[in-house]
Each structure stands twice: as C-alpha cells, then as structure tokens.
Design a protein around this motif. Sequence first.
Motif: not given
Length: 154
Positions: A21-41
């Motif tokens: 993790x970096x100071x700019x993007x704090x969190x245990x999931x980066x934006x790319x990983x979180x955006x990789x989750x598949x939403x129910x449609x």
Amino acid sequence: MINTLLNLVFTVDRVLCGIPATEREFGALCRGCAEGFVAEEPPFCERCGYTAPSIEGLCGRCRTGETRFDFGRSALVLDDALRLAIHHFKYNDRVSLARSLARTLRACFEREPFTAEIVVPVPLHPKRERERGYNQARLLTAGLGLPVHPNLVR
C-alpha cells in the motif's frame, strides 16, 4: 487484539495483488483489485436477489419455497478473488479490508432499486467474537451511511 489494532493503523501488502500500500492509496485492496470484483447483474429474482432467469419474477428455488426470507440481495458474485478477500477479512485479522468491502456494499445500495432504513449486523457467538476480537459484520455496516442497530438480533 494487538494484530487487530495494528491492522487498523498499518496496511501491509494488499491481499489480492500483493502490491504494498502507498500513502496515496490507503487500503487493503487497490482500486484495480476492487474493480475486478464482478457485480451481480439483472435479471434478479425478486425475493432472493440471485442473478437467474426467472418466471413471474422468482427463481426456481424461490418458486419451490426453498428460501425462508422475504428479500435479499448480493452485492457481488462470489468468485475466487472475493472469496479470498472475505477469507482474509474474517480469518486473517485483516480488518483493514472493512473499508474497501463496505465501499463495495455501498455501491450495491446505490445501484439497486431497493431502500433500507436501518442495518442490522448478524452477531457472532460471544465466544467467537472474543477469540476473533471483532465482529466483521459490525465493521462492514459502519461504512454504509445508514443507522446501525447491532443489538436487534441475538
């Protein structure tokens, strides 16, 4: 309990991609990983919320009476990546995932046409909560922006 407190303060390598993790993007999931989750449609079953072809708005399980509740929705498809993130959150003391997972749940609320007035996290058995040091459902509900009533269910 010390691990839980440290995870709240310090984020180590991200749980899916392993990138620190970096100071700019704090969190245990980066934006790319979180955006990789598949939403129910859609189409959604009107009762259980699973993505499924439906007749009269209900999936096969709900039409046959297998479900024992009135309404439910899943925010995401439970694939390998989401399963791993949830496993780290629940069993590896990665409470820093609560913020990212709660953001995902909030996006589900914004995307779905249903409303909620309160959130009731399902409690853990008191012994299990003492062992774990936290209730993951309570942590997730804190970031939803709705009133949380943790003592309505025993």
